[in-house]
Design a protein around this motif. Structure first.
Motif, PDB file in Angstrom:
ATOM      1  N   THR A 163       0.676  -1.312   0.016  1.00 41.67           N
ATOM      2  CA  THR A 163      -0.111  -0.022  -0.119  1.00 41.67           C
ATOM      3  C   THR A 163       1.004   1.306  -0.084  1.00 41.67           C
ATOM      4  OG1 THR A 163       0.125  -0.176   2.390  1.00 41.67           O
ATOM      5  CG2 THR A 163      -1.983  -1.195   1.055  1.00 41.67           C
ATOM      6  N   ASP A 164       1.947   1.131   0.636  1.00 39.88           N
ATOM      7  CA  ASP A 164       3.245   2.231   0.683  1.00 39.88           C
ATOM      8  C   ASP A 164       3.301   2.631  -0.811  1.00 39.88           C
ATOM      9  OD1 ASP A 164       2.972   2.657   3.332  1.00 39.88           O
ATOM     10  OD2 ASP A 164       4.799   1.543   3.692  1.00 39.88           O
ATOM     11  N   GLN A 165       3.796   1.696  -1.538  1.00 39.71           N
ATOM     12  CA  GLN A 165       4.120   1.805  -2.860  1.00 39.71           C
ATOM     13  C   GLN A 165       3.141   2.500  -3.769  1.00 39.71           C
ATOM     14  OE1 GLN A 165       5.170  -2.210  -3.504  1.00 39.71           O
ATOM     15  NE2 GLN A 165       7.367  -1.725  -3.918  1.00 39.71           N
ATOM     16  N   ILE A 166       1.805   2.061  -3.390  1.00 42.42           N
ATOM     17  CA  ILE A 166       0.518   2.677  -4.191  1.00 42.42           C
ATOM     18  C   ILE A 166       0.449   4.069  -3.898  1.00 42.42           C
ATOM     19  CG2 ILE A 166      -1.937   2.421  -4.444  1.00 42.42           C
ATOM     20  CD1 ILE A 166      -1.311  -0.317  -4.543  1.00 42.42           C
ATOM     21  N   PHE A 167       0.317   4.345  -2.377  1.00 43.51           N
ATOM     22  CA  PHE A 167       0.156   5.690  -2.191  1.00 43.51           C
ATOM     23  C   PHE A 167       1.200   6.533  -2.206  1.00 43.51           C
ATOM     24  CE2 PHE A 167      -2.974   3.454   0.657  1.00 43.51           C
ATOM     25  CZ  PHE A 167      -4.191   4.340   0.253  1.00 43.51           C
ATOM     26  N   ALA A 168       2.468   6.139  -2.396  1.00 38.21           N
ATOM     27  CA  ALA A 168       3.556   6.997  -2.648  1.00 38.21           C
ATOM     28  C   ALA A 168       4.346   7.086  -4.137  1.00 38.21           C
ATOM     29  CB  ALA A 168       4.727   6.532  -1.737  1.00 38.21           C
TER      30      ALA A 168
END
Length: 77
Positions: free
Chosen positions: A14-19
């Motif tokens: 999810t970090d990769q998606i949001f960032a």
């Protein structure tokens, strides 16, 4: 779709998606590529997907051979 499901779908966190700050990849159309480029693109897929692609091609080629065989032999009757 929630962010966790999206992350799982794209095999990302999810970090990769949001960032995410890069360009969104464009659709790949394999039809307009040379045979060498098509094979290179297929080799970039994951092993399981690659095996599925090759199984589909094997099945289509086998079907074509049987179709040609039966058309030739029925025409000879």
């Amino acid at each position: 779709m929630n962010s966790t499901k999206a992350a799982q779908l794209f095999n990302m966190t999810t970090d990769q998606i949001f960032a995410y700050d890069g360009d969104i990849p464009s659709e790949v159309v394999i039809e307009d590529k040379t045979a060498v480029e098509q094979l290179r693109l297929i080799q970039q897929t994951e092993e399981e997907d690659r095996q599925t692609i090759f199984k589909l091609i094997d099945k289509m080629l086998t079907n074509k051979k049987f179709k040609d065989f039966f058309q030739k032999n029925v025409a000879a009757l």
